[in-house]
Scaffold this motif. Sequence first.
Motif, PDB file in Angstrom:
ATOM      1  N   LEU A  55       0.838  -1.197   0.000  1.00 14.59           N
ATOM      2  CA  LEU A  55       0.000   0.000   0.000  1.00 14.59           C
ATOM      3  C   LEU A  55       0.871   1.244   0.000  1.00 14.59           C
ATOM      4  O   LEU A  55       1.947   1.257   0.612  1.00 14.59           O
ATOM      5  N   ILE A  56       0.411   2.286  -0.688  1.00 18.45           N
ATOM      6  CA  ILE A  56       1.099   3.579  -0.613  1.00 18.45           C
ATOM      7  C   ILE A  56       0.066   4.655  -0.326  1.00 18.45           C
ATOM      8  O   ILE A  56      -1.108   4.532  -0.688  1.00 18.45           O
ATOM      9  N   ILE A  57       0.494   5.683   0.355  1.00 15.29           N
ATOM     10  CA  ILE A  57      -0.370   6.826   0.657  1.00 15.29           C
ATOM     11  C   ILE A  57       0.318   8.084   0.147  1.00 15.29           C
ATOM     12  O   ILE A  57       1.473   8.354   0.500  1.00 15.29           O
ATOM     13  N   ILE A  58      -0.386   8.850  -0.689  1.00 11.65           N
ATOM     14  CA  ILE A  58       0.182  10.078  -1.235  1.00 11.65           C
ATOM     15  C   ILE A  58      -0.817  11.220  -1.090  1.00 11.65           C
ATOM     16  O   ILE A  58      -2.022  11.023  -1.212  1.00 11.65           O
ATOM     17  N   PRO A  59      -0.323  12.429  -0.807  1.00 15.28           N
ATOM     18  CA  PRO A  59      -1.218  13.592  -0.754  1.00 15.28           C
ATOM     19  C   PRO A  59      -1.598  14.016  -2.175  1.00 15.28           C
ATOM     20  O   PRO A  59      -0.754  14.029  -3.066  1.00 15.28           O
ATOM     21  N   VAL A  60      -2.863  14.327  -2.386  1.00 19.00           N
ATOM     22  CA  VAL A  60      -3.311  14.719  -3.726  1.00 19.00           C
ATOM     23  C   VAL A  60      -3.958  16.104  -3.753  1.00 19.00           C
ATOM     24  O   VAL A  60      -4.103  16.710  -4.810  1.00 19.00           O
ATOM     25  N   LYS A  61      -4.345  16.607  -2.585  1.00 15.74           N
ATOM     26  CA  LYS A  61      -4.973  17.927  -2.546  1.00 15.74           C
ATOM     27  C   LYS A  61      -4.788  18.512  -1.160  1.00 15.74           C
ATOM     28  O   LYS A  61      -4.945  17.818  -0.158  1.00 15.74           O
ATOM     29  N   GLN A  62      -4.464  19.808  -1.121  1.00 16.23           N
ATOM     30  CA  GLN A  62      -4.228  20.425   0.180  1.00 16.23           C
ATOM     31  C   GLN A  62      -4.627  21.890   0.173  1.00 16.23           C
ATOM     32  O   GLN A  62      -4.473  22.587  -0.824  1.00 16.23           O
ATOM     33  N   SER A  63      -5.163  22.331   1.277  1.00 15.09           N
ATOM     34  CA  SER A  63      -5.452  23.752   1.468  1.00 15.09           C
ATOM     35  C   SER A  63      -5.019  24.134   2.877  1.00 15.09           C
ATOM     36  O   SER A  63      -5.023  23.290   3.780  1.00 15.09           O
ATOM     37  N   HIS A  64      -4.618  25.376   3.052  1.00 13.52           N
ATOM     38  CA  HIS A  64      -4.250  25.804   4.395  1.00 13.52           C
ATOM     39  C   HIS A  64      -4.619  27.262   4.605  1.00 13.52           C
ATOM     40  O   HIS A  64      -4.743  28.028   3.651  1.00 13.52           O
ATOM     41  N   LYS A  65      -4.797  27.613   5.852  1.00 13.48           N
ATOM     42  CA  LYS A  65      -5.096  28.997   6.206  1.00 13.48           C
ATOM     43  C   LYS A  65      -4.372  29.340   7.500  1.00 13.48           C
ATOM     44  O   LYS A  65      -3.994  28.445   8.274  1.00 13.48           O
ATOM     45  N   ARG A  66      -4.179  30.626   7.713  1.00 11.28           N
ATOM     46  CA  ARG A  66      -3.502  31.056   8.935  1.00 11.28           C
ATOM     47  C   ARG A  66      -4.313  32.169   9.589  1.00 11.28           C
ATOM     48  O   ARG A  66      -4.709  33.124   8.926  1.00 11.28           O
ATOM     49  N   GLU A  67      -4.541  32.011  10.868  1.00 14.01           N
ATOM     50  CA  GLU A  67      -5.216  33.020  11.668  1.00 14.01           C
ATOM     51  C   GLU A  67      -4.329  33.330  12.857  1.00 14.01           C
ATOM     52  O   GLU A  67      -4.177  32.504  13.748  1.00 14.01           O
ATOM     53  N   GLY A  68      -3.731  34.505  12.847  1.00 17.50           N
ATOM     54  CA  GLY A  68      -2.777  34.843  13.903  1.00 17.50           C
ATOM     55  C   GLY A  68      -1.565  33.942  13.809  1.00 17.50           C
ATOM     56  O   GLY A  68      -0.903  33.886  12.778  1.00 17.50           O
ATOM     57  N   THR A  69      -1.281  33.227  14.872  1.00 15.24           N
ATOM     58  CA  THR A  69      -0.124  32.319  14.879  1.00 15.24           C
ATOM     59  C   THR A  69      -0.527  30.880  14.589  1.00 15.24           C
ATOM     60  O   THR A  69       0.314  29.991  14.589  1.00 15.24           O
ATOM     61  N   LEU A  70      -1.814  30.653  14.339  1.00 15.09           N
ATOM     62  CA  LEU A  70      -2.307  29.288  14.159  1.00 15.09           C
ATOM     63  C   LEU A  70      -2.555  28.970  12.686  1.00 15.09           C
ATOM     64  O   LEU A  70      -3.334  29.637  12.014  1.00 15.09           O
TER      65      LEU A  70
END
Length: 200
Positions: A55-70
């Motif tokens: 089995l293999i696991i690969i990332p295919v889609k990603q989103s990120h956000k930042r609020e202050g330091t988080l």
Amino acid sequence: MSDKTSLYKKISNVMKEVSYLSKDDKVEFNNTKYKAISEEKVTSTVRASLIQNGLIIIPVKQSHKREGTLSTVDTEYKIIDIDTGEYEIIVSSGTGADTQDKGVGKAMTYSYKYLFLRTFAIPTGEDPDKISSAELDDKQRKAEEEAKKPPPALRAKWKLAKGDMKGFDEWMTAQQEKGKTFEDMETTLDKRIEELKESA
């Protein structure tokens, strides 16, 4: 409709092989002491079983956000049966606190760790609800305060470049307001020190 029986059997095999992971990391806060499980232990253990079962696991889609330091990261992964090409989409999220540029990396690490723990239903005895919000808030506050402190090397370079420490705090604050990291500041001072050497 495709037959994913082989994929599901392999996922089941991983669940059987990695039935429990004990905590390997110590966390201490004032009078509170508890154990946690590291991302390194989770990833290395599950990785071995994934390889064994094809089995293999690969990332295919990603989103990120930042609020202050988080920073928060939401990622979609594919878990793929290398023998049949069949796959399922699995998702995971993570958060990471950092005053500089490491928040996303911390969030990705957290997300990846819990992807394995939740996908393969691996118990660890780890329960985040047992840690008080006040403790977590205080820990984050102290981490943020520590991250704001300039490293000793930066102070030393300022003294070499300017001759004394006058104006250091004001300059550092102005640089931070411009979004400069401590590494950026050191680079600026390195250039000034080189200029002084050349003119000497």
